[in-house]
Design an enzyme around this catalytic site. Structure first.
Site, PDB file in Angstrom:
ATOM      1  CB  SER A  96     -13.772  46.809  78.745  1.00  0.00           C
ATOM      2  OG  SER A  96     -14.337  45.947  77.775  1.00  0.00           O
TER       3      SER A  96
ATOM      4  CG  ASP B  98     -15.818  51.024  72.281  1.00  0.00           C
ATOM      5  OD1 ASP B  98     -16.056  49.874  71.831  1.00  0.00           O
ATOM      6  OD2 ASP B  98     -15.782  51.266  73.504  1.00  0.00           O
TER       7      ASP B  98
ATOM      8  CG  HIS C 209     -12.951  48.664  73.784  1.00  0.00           C
ATOM      9  ND1 HIS C 209     -14.142  49.103  74.320  1.00  0.00           N
ATOM     10  CD2 HIS C 209     -12.515  47.671  74.608  1.00  0.00           C
ATOM     11  CE1 HIS C 209     -14.425  48.406  75.403  1.00  0.00           C
ATOM     12  NE2 HIS C 209     -13.450  47.543  75.605  1.00  0.00           N
TER      13      HIS C 209
END
Length: 366
Positions: A203, A309, A339
């Site tokens: 991320s 995601d 995610h």
């Protein structure tokens, strides 16, 4: 045809009305795969952690966050075959990191001495939208421990400064400082092979890993012993002013939502900047964002993409950008992954990714 306002976030770029209408008219798709109820609760808790502590004025309630995200201590005695210790990278910042070291089989107590021969090192940057979590957060302590155990490499998880208190480029500065720290063998608390160094993160951490790799490529000749041999970007956090099809289709997905991503970019970017800024620019469309990528010293990249995601379109654009510049890129697609899926070891894909990381590190051996 007129334009409609963006789905969320004051001052965001407009989305063409036709795109909004098409998304509204489309059949409602699932925004998450089936999950065990314990996993679903953990995912909901992760979202609550963000929403409960993110203030409308762009600040974070750190007192509440520290209560909700209670860190775990380092452990000199091996846990699951991996010992850990906290190290100081730069006392002036102050900048710290947690070092995870795989231990010989059967080691019980004094594993802090580390391996007898130098091992490769993964410089890791945790996720959390630049604003949340730390190497001591239970999920990241456990994830880095798994990476070290699977790969046989040391993992240096950097406790970079967080936004909004420390905006761009503080996190990138701290990541690059970690490479400088490792370049000096006298700083190594255990035998490390800095010539086999990877930058990795998920991320926002994947975004940081990319920008640290760019900086390394621009100043490669100033490093004495450290060599970057790979970049691992797990669902990296990039963005832009327009809304992508995945963002529209998967808004409300676990962990990441459009509203949360908007808040995080506003908290991290300099005042007055939007998501065309070099930090967010997956396409490297500005000279500032492209600097370093063209260098032969920018490392081969592995980009991980999840099918649930909302950021997946930006991640694929990032991989395409690297390929267009002649870089070696491998994309790992996990169609059923949310995610941050790899933080939940109960997902089969989480174990598969660990095995892929193991192969990536093993492939760096000369």
């Amino acid at each position: 045809m007129g334009e409609a306002a963006a789905p969320s976030g004051a001052g965001e770029a407009p989305v063409p009305a036709a795109v909004v209408a098409a998304a509204a008219a489309a059949p409602k798709l699932r925004v998450a795969p089936p999950m065990p109820w314990r996993t679903r609760l953990a995912v909901l808790a992760a979202g609550y952690l963000t929403d409960a502590t993110a203030r409308a004025d762009g600040t974070v309630n750190r007192r509440l966050l520290n209560f909700l995200d209670r860190g775990v201590p380092a452990s000199a005695a091996p846990r699951n075959g991996v010992a850990s210790r906290d190290v100081v990278i730069d006392p002036a910042v102050p900048l710290r990191a947690r070092l995870f070291v795989p231990c010989p089989a059967g080691a019980v107590a004094d594993a802090a001495a580390g391996p007898s021969a130098p091992v490769p090192v993964v410089v890791f940057f945790h996720g959390g939208g630049f604003a949340y979590l730390s190497p001591a957060s239970p999920s990241y302590d456990a994830a880095c421990r798994r990476i070290a155990r699977y790969t046989g490499a040391a993992v240096l998880s950097v406790d970079y400064r967080r936004s909004p208190e420390h905006k761009f480029p503080a996190a990138y500065d701290d990541g690059f400082a970690a490479l400088r720290f490792l370049d000096d063998p006298t700083n190594h608390p255990v035998p490390l092979d800095a010539a086999r160094c990877f930058v990795a993160g998920d991320s926002a951490g994947g975004n940081i890993a990319h920008h640290v790799a760019r900086r390394y490529a621009l100043s490669h000749s100033s490093f004495t012993t450290l060599r970057l041999v790979g970049l691992l970007a797990i669902q990296p956090f990039f963005g832009g002013e327009e809304r992508t099809p995945a963002e529209l289709r998967l808004d409300g997905a676990p962990i990441v939502s459009v509203a949360r991503a908007d808040w995080m970019w506003r908290a991290f970017l300099p005042p007055g900047a939007d998501r065309t800024h070099e930090a967010a620019d997956a396409r490297a469309s500005s000279p500032a964002a492209a600097a370093g990528i063209d260098s032969p010293h920018f490392p081969p990249a592995t980009v991980v993409v999840g099918g649930y995601d909302p950021l997946q379109d930006w991640q694929r654009r990032y991989a395409e950008t690297l390929r267009a510049k002649g870089k070696e890129v491998r994309v790992l697609e996990y169609p059923d992954a949310i995610h941050a899926f790899y933080l939940f070891p109960e997902f089969a894909d989480a174990k598969d990714l660990m095995l892929r990381i193991k192969d990536l590190v093993a492939g760096s051996a000369v």
